[in-house]
Design a protein around this motif. Sequence first.
Motif, PDB file in Angstrom:
ATOM      1  N   ASN A   4       0.821  -1.212   0.000  1.00 41.51           N
ATOM      2  CA  ASN A   4       0.000   0.000   0.000  1.00 41.51           C
ATOM      3  C   ASN A   4       0.858   1.266   0.000  1.00 41.51           C
ATOM      4  OD1 ASN A   4      -2.495  -1.286  -0.181  1.00 41.51           O
ATOM      5  ND2 ASN A   4      -2.585  -1.613   2.029  1.00 41.51           N
ATOM      6  N   LYS A   5       2.024   1.208   0.646  1.00 40.83           N
ATOM      7  CA  LYS A   5       2.947   2.348   0.604  1.00 40.83           C
ATOM      8  C   LYS A   5       3.475   2.559  -0.810  1.00 40.83           C
ATOM      9  CE  LYS A   5       4.598   2.225   5.360  1.00 40.83           C
ATOM     10  NZ  LYS A   5       5.721   1.910   6.264  1.00 40.83           N
ATOM     11  N   LEU A   6       3.751   1.463  -1.508  1.00 45.40           N
ATOM     12  CA  LEU A   6       4.194   1.588  -2.903  1.00 45.40           C
ATOM     13  C   LEU A   6       3.109   2.237  -3.756  1.00 45.40           C
ATOM     14  CD1 LEU A   6       5.995  -1.824  -3.584  1.00 45.40           C
ATOM     15  CD2 LEU A   6       7.037   0.451  -3.514  1.00 45.40           C
ATOM     16  N   LEU A   7       1.861   1.787  -3.564  1.00 41.73           N
ATOM     17  CA  LEU A   7       0.759   2.377  -4.330  1.00 41.73           C
ATOM     18  C   LEU A   7       0.642   3.874  -4.045  1.00 41.73           C
ATOM     19  CD1 LEU A   7      -2.083  -0.308  -4.094  1.00 41.73           C
ATOM     20  CD2 LEU A   7      -0.408   0.052  -5.930  1.00 41.73           C
ATOM     21  N   ALA A   8       0.794   4.260  -2.773  1.00 47.32           N
ATOM     22  CA  ALA A   8       0.713   5.677  -2.408  1.00 47.32           C
ATOM     23  C   ALA A   8       1.850   6.468  -3.060  1.00 47.32           C
ATOM     24  CB  ALA A   8       0.750   5.830  -0.891  1.00 47.32           C
ATOM     25  N   LYS A   9       3.032   5.866  -3.120  1.00 53.18           N
ATOM     26  CA  LYS A   9       4.190   6.517  -3.730  1.00 53.18           C
ATOM     27  C   LYS A   9       3.947   6.824  -5.208  1.00 53.18           C
ATOM     28  CE  LYS A   9       9.013   5.537  -4.895  1.00 53.18           C
ATOM     29  NZ  LYS A   9      10.113   4.566  -4.796  1.00 53.18           N
ATOM     30  N   TYR A  10       3.256   5.909  -5.892  1.00 54.66           N
ATOM     31  CA  TYR A  10       3.033   6.069  -7.331  1.00 54.66           C
ATOM     32  C   TYR A  10       1.685   6.702  -7.673  1.00 54.66           C
ATOM     33  CZ  TYR A  10       7.277   3.432  -8.157  1.00 54.66           C
ATOM     34  OH  TYR A  10       8.592   3.022  -8.181  1.00 54.66           O
ATOM     35  N   LYS A  11       0.924   7.103  -6.678  1.00 57.63           N
ATOM     36  CA  LYS A  11      -0.376   7.725  -6.958  1.00 57.63           C
ATOM     37  C   LYS A  11      -0.156   8.974  -7.803  1.00 57.63           C
ATOM     38  CE  LYS A  11      -4.738   9.028  -4.908  1.00 57.63           C
ATOM     39  NZ  LYS A  11      -5.520   9.184  -3.683  1.00 57.63           N
ATOM     40  N   GLY A  12      -1.015   9.153  -8.790  1.00 56.52           N
ATOM     41  CA  GLY A  12      -0.867  10.261  -9.729  1.00 56.52           C
ATOM     42  C   GLY A  12      -0.180   9.836 -11.017  1.00 56.52           C
ATOM     43  N   HIS A  39       7.650   3.401 -20.395  1.00 49.96           N
ATOM     44  CA  HIS A  39       8.123   4.212 -19.263  1.00 49.96           C
ATOM     45  C   HIS A  39       8.419   5.649 -19.698  1.00 49.96           C
ATOM     46  CE1 HIS A  39      10.915   5.817 -16.210  1.00 49.96           C
ATOM     47  NE2 HIS A  39      10.058   5.234 -15.387  1.00 49.96           N
ATOM     48  N   PRO A  40       9.064   5.860 -20.859  1.00 52.64           N
ATOM     49  CA  PRO A  40       9.286   7.243 -21.301  1.00 52.64           C
ATOM     50  C   PRO A  40       7.988   8.012 -21.555  1.00 52.64           C
ATOM     51  CG  PRO A  40      10.714   5.734 -22.521  1.00 52.64           C
ATOM     52  CD  PRO A  40       9.738   4.894 -21.755  1.00 52.64           C
ATOM     53  N   LYS A  41       6.872   7.292 -21.714  1.00 56.73           N
ATOM     54  CA  LYS A  41       5.574   7.940 -21.963  1.00 56.73           C
ATOM     55  C   LYS A  41       4.782   8.122 -20.671  1.00 56.73           C
ATOM     56  CE  LYS A  41       5.583   5.877 -26.519  1.00 56.73           C
ATOM     57  NZ  LYS A  41       5.020   4.905 -27.437  1.00 56.73           N
ATOM     58  N   GLY A  42       5.384   7.740 -19.527  1.00 60.59           N
ATOM     59  CA  GLY A  42       4.744   7.988 -18.239  1.00 60.59           C
ATOM     60  C   GLY A  42       4.307   6.771 -17.463  1.00 60.59           C
ATOM     61  N   LEU A  43       4.446   5.573 -18.009  1.00 57.54           N
ATOM     62  CA  LEU A  43       4.018   4.365 -17.311  1.00 57.54           C
ATOM     63  C   LEU A  43       5.061   3.939 -16.289  1.00 57.54           C
ATOM     64  CD1 LEU A  43       1.935   1.969 -17.162  1.00 57.54           C
ATOM     65  CD2 LEU A  43       3.494   0.755 -18.710  1.00 57.54           C
ATOM     66  N   GLU A  44       4.612   3.651 -15.084  1.00 60.68           N
ATOM     67  CA  GLU A  44       5.470   3.065 -14.052  1.00 60.68           C
ATOM     68  C   GLU A  44       5.144   1.574 -13.979  1.00 60.68           C
ATOM     69  OE1 GLU A  44       7.834   4.643 -12.571  1.00 60.68           O
ATOM     70  OE2 GLU A  44       7.305   6.700 -13.106  1.00 60.68           O
ATOM     71  N   VAL A  45       6.152   0.762 -13.728  1.00 57.85           N
ATOM     72  CA  VAL A  45       5.966  -0.693 -13.635  1.00 57.85           C
ATOM     73  C   VAL A  45       6.672  -1.190 -12.380  1.00 57.85           C
ATOM     74  CG1 VAL A  45       6.381  -2.924 -14.756  1.00 57.85           C
ATOM     75  CG2 VAL A  45       5.864  -0.915 -16.155  1.00 57.85           C
TER      76      VAL A  45
END
Length: 197
Positions: free
Chosen positions: A52-60, A90-96
């Motif tokens: 859940n902390k990871l999800l919060a980090k990547y929110k937005g 990833h260069p287009k904004g996707l985080e994995v």
Amino acid sequence: MRGSLSALMLVALAALPFASLLHAQDSAKKAAPKPAAIASANLPLIDLAGYNKLLAKYKGKPLLVTFWATWCEPCRDEFPTLVALSEEYHPKGLEVLGINLDSNADMNLVRHFLAQYRPDFPSYRQDPQIDVDAFYHGVNPQWRGEMPVTMFYGRDGRIAQSFVAEQTRATFEQAIHAILGSQASSKVMSVAPANGH
């Protein structure tokens, strides 16, 4: 003069092991794996709170999370596609993110697998000491532990789409385009025929 020559030969002979060491270090630097592969040697353990902390980090940010294990053949088959998609989007904004579900006994296999495919995204491992059913339910109440599972989160931090079982690149790209293009997302669960584990 003869003494000077002998002294020079001794210095040269003494320097040989050092020169060999430098050559070996240079060769190792040239063949060194990418930083992500080095980091993968010891995957950080996470529990549900850590997830859940990871999800919060990547929110937005649009986020793809893959849950996989080396004992899951469809996971192994699908992984290279996910690595390629990460490199492209990833260069287009996707985080994995990758979440590994192997046991402690399989970590040598995990290290070898990650060294082979060299993902450019962070990888974690589910803490093997936790209640896995509670973890699955906490990640997505509809998930019962089938593998592989890929979650797509919209910018609002909610699950936009989720796939159980191996998927095609085209299916993943459709989901990626949806989360890259949306400002908000709705919670949807897509389940493919369960050919996973």
